[in-house]
Enzyme design. Structure first.
Site, PDB file in Angstrom:
ATOM      1  N   ILE A 111       0.822  -1.209   0.000  1.00  0.00           N
ATOM      2  CA  ILE A 111       0.000   0.000   0.000  1.00  0.00           C
ATOM      3  C   ILE A 111       0.859   1.263   0.000  1.00  0.00           C
ATOM      4  CG2 ILE A 111      -1.779   1.269   1.298  1.00  0.00           C
ATOM      5  CD1 ILE A 111      -2.744  -1.405   0.159  1.00  0.00           C
TER       6      ILE A 111
ATOM      7  N   GLU B  10      20.971  15.039  10.773  1.00  0.00           N
ATOM      8  CA  GLU B  10      20.297  16.284  10.455  1.00  0.00           C
ATOM      9  C   GLU B  10      18.814  16.152  10.810  1.00  0.00           C
ATOM     10  OE1 GLU B  10      19.351  19.059   6.585  1.00  0.00           O
ATOM     11  OE2 GLU B  10      21.157  17.820   6.572  1.00  0.00           O
TER      12      GLU B  10
ATOM     13  N   GLU C 244       9.005  -5.413  13.045  1.00  0.00           N
ATOM     14  CA  GLU C 244      10.199  -4.785  13.600  1.00  0.00           C
ATOM     15  C   GLU C 244      10.799  -5.620  14.747  1.00  0.00           C
ATOM     16  OE1 GLU C 244      11.660  -0.543  15.479  1.00  0.00           O
ATOM     17  OE2 GLU C 244       9.639  -1.229  15.937  1.00  0.00           O
TER      18      GLU C 244
ATOM     19  N   ARG D 280      -4.788  -8.712   7.082  1.00  0.00           N
ATOM     20  CA  ARG D 280      -3.791  -8.299   8.073  1.00  0.00           C
ATOM     21  C   ARG D 280      -3.041  -7.085   7.524  1.00  0.00           C
ATOM     22  NH1 ARG D 280      -6.452 -10.968  11.291  1.00  0.00           N
ATOM     23  NH2 ARG D 280      -5.912 -13.079  11.901  1.00  0.00           N
ATOM     24  N   GLU D 281      -3.103  -5.969   8.256  1.00  0.00           N
ATOM     25  CA  GLU D 281      -2.332  -4.771   7.904  1.00  0.00           C
ATOM     26  C   GLU D 281      -0.984  -4.908   8.591  1.00  0.00           C
ATOM     27  OE1 GLU D 281      -4.801  -1.617   9.336  1.00  0.00           O
ATOM     28  OE2 GLU D 281      -6.249  -1.853   7.700  1.00  0.00           O
TER      29      GLU D 281
ATOM     30  N   SER E 170       6.071  -4.806  18.411  1.00  0.00           N
ATOM     31  CA  SER E 170       4.613  -4.954  18.493  1.00  0.00           C
ATOM     32  C   SER E 170       4.158  -5.904  17.382  1.00  0.00           C
ATOM     33  CB  SER E 170       3.943  -3.588  18.359  1.00  0.00           C
ATOM     34  OG  SER E 170       2.575  -3.682  18.690  1.00  0.00           O
ATOM     35  N   PRO E 171       4.305  -7.220  17.591  1.00  0.00           N
ATOM     36  CA  PRO E 171       4.080  -8.195  16.522  1.00  0.00           C
ATOM     37  C   PRO E 171       2.637  -8.320  16.029  1.00  0.00           C
ATOM     38  CG  PRO E 171       4.449  -9.312  18.604  1.00  0.00           C
ATOM     39  CD  PRO E 171       4.708  -7.850  18.842  1.00  0.00           C
TER      40      PRO E 171
END
Length: 179
Positions: free
Chosen positions: A13, A137, A118, A36-37, A112-113
């Site tokens: 997406i 920066e 991640e 599932r997102e 956060s599975p």
């Protein structure tokens, strides 16, 4: 019983600098279907740095998603194919100026599975040598030094809310208790 969900279709997406978003259509164990997102993330490291006088080095930083200035361990996103220990050393130097040749992996965990892949790698850095911070920066951080007991108190009072920081401090406290 198997809990595995079979991916039937995956649609990208959004592709961004830090995260990508995809929506997967999956077959559930009881032959039903769902969406599932999933946020794809390259992973990150956090560094629990401890000075010679046993102070934990945190950084104070404004975080836009929560609209707060928070205390957290130095941390950063892994670059493509970057070794997590190298990333830990790089981020420690950038955000605090400290250098060391002594880093030890404490643990790794999923942030956060339920919606992201991640993985966070947490390192302990000791035998620190002072230097000059050189944040990226657009990154504005202020190093803060606190003792372990003060850090635990700040967690209890809700003054440290960042999950990776809480996990790192509690893991370090556990190590100290075993000594």
């Amino acid at each position: 019983m198997s809990f595995e969900e079979k991916t039937l279709k995956s649609e990208r997406i959004y592709e961004g600098k830090i995260v990508n978003l995809r929506v997967d259509t999956v077959e559930l164990p009881q032959k039903k279907y769902s969406k599932r997102e999933i946020i794809e993330h390259a992973g990150a490291v956090g560094i629990l740095a401890v000075t010679k006088d046993q102070k934990i080095v945190l950084v104070k930083q404004f975080r836009k998603p929560v609209e707060e200035t928070i205390l957290e361990i130095p941390a950063g996103k892994l670059e493509a194919k970057e070794n997590p220990a190298d990333c830990a050393l790089r981020e420690l130097g950038e955000e605090t100026g400290y250098k060391t040749s002594k880093v030890k992996k404490l643990l790794e965990f999923y942030s956060s599975p339920g919606f992201t892949n991640e993985v966070l790698h947490i390192y302990l850095a000791e035998d620190l040598e002072e230097g000059i911070a050189h944040p990226d920066e657009g990154e504005f951080v202020e190093p803060v030094h606190i003792g372990i007991e003060e850090a635990l108190e700040k967690i209890t009072k809700g003054e440290i809310k960042d999950a990776k920081t809480i996990i790192a401090i509690l893991a370090y406290k556990n190590i100290l208790n075993m000594l």
